[in-house]
Design a protein around this motif. Structure first.
Motif, short mmCIF file in Angstrom:
data_model
loop_
_atom_site.label_atom_id
_atom_site.label_comp_id
_atom_site.label_asym_id
_atom_site.label_seq_id
_atom_site.Cartn_x
_atom_site.Cartn_y
_atom_site.Cartn_z
N SER A 88 0.83 -1.20 0.00
CA SER A 88 0.00 0.00 0.00
C SER A 88 0.87 1.25 0.00
CB SER A 88 -0.92 0.01 1.22
OG SER A 88 -0.19 -0.18 2.42
N VAL A 89 0.38 2.29 -0.68
CA VAL A 89 1.11 3.54 -0.82
C VAL A 89 0.19 4.70 -0.48
CG1 VAL A 89 2.30 5.09 -2.41
CG2 VAL A 89 2.57 2.62 -2.66
N TRP A 90 0.70 5.65 0.30
CA TRP A 90 0.02 6.93 0.50
C TRP A 90 0.82 8.01 -0.20
CZ3 TRP A 90 -0.93 7.27 6.54
CH2 TRP A 90 -1.93 6.35 6.91
N THR A 91 0.12 8.93 -0.84
CA THR A 91 0.77 10.07 -1.45
C THR A 91 -0.15 11.28 -1.33
OG1 THR A 91 1.80 10.93 -3.48
CG2 THR A 91 -0.11 9.50 -3.77
N PHE A 92 0.31 12.44 -1.76
CA PHE A 92 -0.51 13.65 -1.71
C PHE A 92 -0.65 14.27 -3.10
CE2 PHE A 92 3.88 14.41 -0.57
CZ PHE A 92 4.27 15.44 -1.39
N VAL A 93 -0.27 13.50 -4.12
CA VAL A 93 -0.38 13.97 -5.51
C VAL A 93 -0.93 12.83 -6.36
CG1 VAL A 93 0.85 14.92 -7.50
CG2 VAL A 93 1.59 15.51 -5.18
N ASP A 94 -2.03 13.06 -7.04
CA ASP A 94 -2.65 12.01 -7.86
C ASP A 94 -1.67 11.42 -8.86
OD1 ASP A 94 -4.83 12.92 -6.52
OD2 ASP A 94 -6.00 13.48 -8.29
N GLN A 95 -0.87 12.28 -9.50
CA GLN A 95 0.03 11.80 -10.53
C GLN A 95 1.11 10.88 -9.97
OE1 GLN A 95 -0.96 14.89 -10.09
NE2 GLN A 95 -1.42 15.93 -12.01
N HIS A 96 1.45 11.08 -8.71
CA HIS A 96 2.40 10.16 -8.08
C HIS A 96 1.77 8.78 -7.93
CE1 HIS A 96 5.02 13.45 -5.94
NE2 HIS A 96 4.83 13.69 -7.22
N TYR A 117 0.74 -6.50 -5.72
CA TYR A 117 -0.61 -5.94 -5.92
C TYR A 117 -0.65 -4.64 -5.15
CZ TYR A 117 -5.72 -5.67 -6.30
OH TYR A 117 -7.02 -5.28 -6.58
N LEU A 118 -0.64 -3.52 -5.85
CA LEU A 118 -0.45 -2.20 -5.25
C LEU A 118 -1.77 -1.47 -5.05
CD1 LEU A 118 2.01 -0.21 -4.55
CD2 LEU A 118 1.36 0.92 -6.68
N THR A 119 -1.96 -0.95 -3.85
CA THR A 119 -3.08 -0.04 -3.56
C THR A 119 -2.50 1.34 -3.31
OG1 THR A 119 -4.43 -1.78 -2.55
CG2 THR A 119 -5.01 0.49 -2.04
N ALA A 120 -2.83 2.30 -4.15
CA ALA A 120 -2.31 3.66 -4.03
C ALA A 120 -3.43 4.62 -3.69
CB ALA A 120 -1.62 4.08 -5.32
N THR A 121 -3.23 5.42 -2.65
CA THR A 121 -4.24 6.39 -2.22
C THR A 121 -3.61 7.77 -2.10
OG1 THR A 121 -5.31 4.65 -0.91
CG2 THR A 121 -5.98 6.91 -0.49
N ALA A 122 -4.24 8.75 -2.72
CA ALA A 122 -3.78 10.14 -2.63
C ALA A 122 -4.74 10.93 -1.75
CB ALA A 122 -3.71 10.77 -4.02
N TYR A 123 -4.20 11.55 -0.72
CA TYR A 123 -4.97 12.39 0.20
C TYR A 123 -4.59 13.85 0.01
CZ TYR A 123 -5.82 8.08 2.89
OH TYR A 123 -6.20 6.83 3.29
N PRO A 124 -5.42 14.76 0.48
CA PRO A 124 -4.99 16.16 0.53
C PRO A 124 -3.71 16.28 1.35
CG PRO A 124 -7.35 16.01 0.89
CD PRO A 124 -6.82 14.60 0.91
N PHE A 125 -2.91 17.24 0.99
CA PHE A 125 -1.56 17.40 1.56
C PHE A 125 -1.53 17.33 3.08
CE2 PHE A 125 1.88 20.10 3.15
CZ PHE A 125 2.97 19.62 2.47
N MET A 126 -2.31 18.18 3.73
CA MET A 126 -2.24 18.24 5.19
C MET A 126 -2.81 17.00 5.83
SD MET A 126 -1.00 20.19 7.36
CE MET A 126 -0.68 19.23 8.82
N ASP A 127 -3.92 16.51 5.27
CA ASP A 127 -4.54 15.30 5.83
C ASP A 127 -3.54 14.15 5.87
OD1 ASP A 127 -6.78 16.84 5.82
OD2 ASP A 127 -7.99 15.53 4.55
N MET A 128 -2.83 13.98 4.77
CA MET A 128 -1.93 12.84 4.71
C MET A 128 -0.78 12.96 5.69
SD MET A 128 0.66 11.32 1.90
CE MET A 128 1.95 12.12 2.86
N HIS A 129 -0.17 14.14 5.75
CA HIS A 129 0.97 14.29 6.64
C HIS A 129 0.57 14.19 8.11
CE1 HIS A 129 2.94 15.71 2.91
NE2 HIS A 129 4.03 15.20 3.49
N ASN A 130 -0.64 14.62 8.44
CA ASN A 130 -1.14 14.41 9.81
C ASN A 130 -1.31 12.92 10.09
OD1 ASN A 130 -1.27 17.10 10.56
ND2 ASN A 130 -3.45 17.32 10.14
N LYS A 131 -1.90 12.21 9.12
CA LYS A 131 -2.12 10.77 9.28
C LYS A 131 -0.79 10.04 9.48
CE LYS A 131 -4.74 8.56 6.35
NZ LYS A 131 -5.55 7.72 7.27
N VAL A 132 0.21 10.49 8.76
CA VAL A 132 1.52 9.86 8.86
C VAL A 132 2.04 9.93 10.30
CG1 VAL A 132 3.94 10.07 8.19
CG2 VAL A 132 2.16 10.22 6.45
#
Length: 491
Positions: A88-96, A117-132
């Motif tokens: 699984s992957v988290w990112t903050f940019v759809d293109q990534h 088997y990759l699951t990629a999820t893009a979150y809004p910038f702040m949301d993702m870094h808080n989650k991290v």
């Protein structure tokens, strides 16, 4: 503890929205906001994320699907072999996210014995870094792989190998070909590498040669520039020849610290120090401020409209030929492709000038350090795939073609099929080939290390120092003392 961390991160992100030293999202052909982020990503959250995405992250979420109930998600998709190892992957940019999806297909084809088997999820910038940070503190809930924006990386690497899986072994097959300063940008104090870079972000100088030639300024004149004084002298020649109100050689930023970074790299200084002893009153900072102020006073430069060249107003200022030269990272090429397509054939890229010959002519600005978490159940495979995706020739080809970033694997810089490929939009947009310039400065790309205090310093300069000096005429020494006092108070 969690509330304190989130509060600190919220403050840092609000500052990041004012910066132009980070960067890594991508727009269409590859843009990215200051790093690539996407002016692309909505502004200048330099690196892709948008500071205005804001908001606190939902504490829910699972590593399996990367989602939490009620969370805002920009993109979610699965890629690869359904029977392969789940990553699984988290990112903050759809293109990534789509980049990783493309790379997992290449990985599976090359590694049929260990498909993913990759699951990629893009979150809004702040949301993702808080989650991290929340997931790291809680010891659960993190995915296998996470994109961390360069300005936020100090928060993540603080946990070293308690939170992050060292990438040293996975980097090893590519290390000799990588730009060392980019690897060092994502190293921990323990000497291990924890982040894989998307790009070099090498700072270069852009020239509107098509416009300059109308005033008898040639490519040879540009190539003859060695020092900042040479650059200023040519700018003065242009402004006098142009003789038109509102037309300048360049613009100086009040909302970005790029110029300071260039000067610090050239002088071998860093205003963040080791993170605990910052000093903004260093020679390199004062010298660049004096240089910029001098250009404003002589009418050679203007203050960048809306503070920076990397926004809609900045693009219009460039296409209106109000400025004809400015320094910016190589990822800014994507802005021309997306935002200023009619400028094709006009612009020329060259190394930045220096204060004294012999100083390094570039510095890496912006970036995304992608990490593998200690919570991953497949750390070794995740690390191997990540470094393949972001460092192998196969991955770097996709990064250049799809994202438009200057790649870190220098073995490709000399590969004619890559660096001079005329089917590549970046290779044909400018008067010269970008990698010809990068090869010229390959050994001169400096590093300004990010620390937590770096964001506080940038806040002081972007919100106060630059405006007071460039707009209100305040004394440089006085403003630097005020900034130093404010930074020390923050510490």
């Amino acid at each position: 503890m969690k509330k304190k961390l989130v509060s600190a991160l919220l403050c840092a992100t609000m500052v990041a929205g004012c910066l132009t030293f980070a960067g890594c999202g991508s727009s269409d052909n590859g843009g990215s906001s200051n790093d690539g982020g996407t002016a692309d990503d909505g502004g200048t959250a330099d690196e892709g994320g948008t500071a205005d995405d804001g908001g606190a992250a939902d504490e829910g979420g699972t590593a399996a699907d990367g989602e939490g109930e009620g969370e805002e998600i920009d993109f979610s998709g699965t890629f690869g072999d359904e029977n392969g190892t789940p990553i699984s992957v988290w990112t903050f940019v759809d293109q990534h996210a789509t980049f990783y999806g493309k790379m997992v297909e290449k990985w599976n084809e090359a590694n049929p014995d260990k498909t993913i088997y990759l699951t990629a999820t893009a979150y809004p910038f702040m949301d993702m870094h808080n989650k991290v940070l929340m997931s790291f503190q809680a010891g659960e809930g993190a995915p296998d792989i996470i994109d961390i924006e360069v300005g936020q990386f100090p928060n993540a690497v603080e946990g070293l190998d308690t939170w992050l899986y060292p990438l040293d072994d996975a980097i090893a097959p590519y290390k000799d070909d990588m730009v060392q300063s980019r690897l060092d940008a994502y190293a921990g104090e323990d000497g291990h590498y924890y982040g894989a870079p998307f790009h070099v972000g090498a700072t270069v100088m852009y020239y509107n040669l098509g416009e300059l030639e109308q005033y008898d300024i040639t490519k040879d004149d540009v190539d003859a520039i060695k020092t900042w004084d040479d650059w200023k002298a040519l700018g003065k020649k242009y402004v006098e020849a142009r003789g038109e109100e509102g037309k300048f050689w360049t613009s100086v930023d009040t909302g970005g610290t790029d110029w300071m970074w260039i000067s610090m790299a050239q002088h071998g200084e860093d205003w963040s120090g080791d993170g605990s002893n910052p000093n903004v009153q260093i020679e390199s900072v004062k010298k660049m401020l004096e240089f910029e102020k001098g250009m404003l006073d002589e009418g050679i430069a203007q203050v960048s409209p809306d503070g920076i060249v990397d926004n809609e107003t900045g693009f219009k200022n460039i296409t209106s030929k109000n400025i004809v030269s400015f320094p910016k990272a190589a990822w800014y090429m994507s802005r021309f492709i997306k935002e200023m397509p009619d400028e094709k054939g006009n612009w020329y890229i060259a190394p930045c000038p220096v204060f004294e010959e012999g100083q390094p002519r570039s510095v890496g600005i912006g970036g995304t350090g992608t990490v593998v978490t200690q919570q991953s159940q497949n750390q070794e495979l995740a690390a191997e795939f990540l470094c393949y995706a972001k460092m192998s020739p196969e991955g770097e080809q996709v990064i250049w073609e799809d994202l438009g970033f200057d790649v870190c694997n220098t073995s490709l810089w000399d590969d004619d099929a890559f660096a001079h490929d005329e089917s590549n939009v970046y290779n044909t947009f400018f008067r010269n080939m970008p990698y010809d310039v990068l090869n010229e400065i390959k050994d001169e790309i400096g590093l300004i290390k990010m620390h937590k205090i770096t964001l506080t310093i940038a806040e002081q300069f972007n919100l106060t120092v630059f405006n007071e000096i460039f707009e209100s005429g305040r004394d440089i020494d006085e403003m630097l003392q005020e900034a130093q006092d404010a930074v020390e108070l923050e510490l």
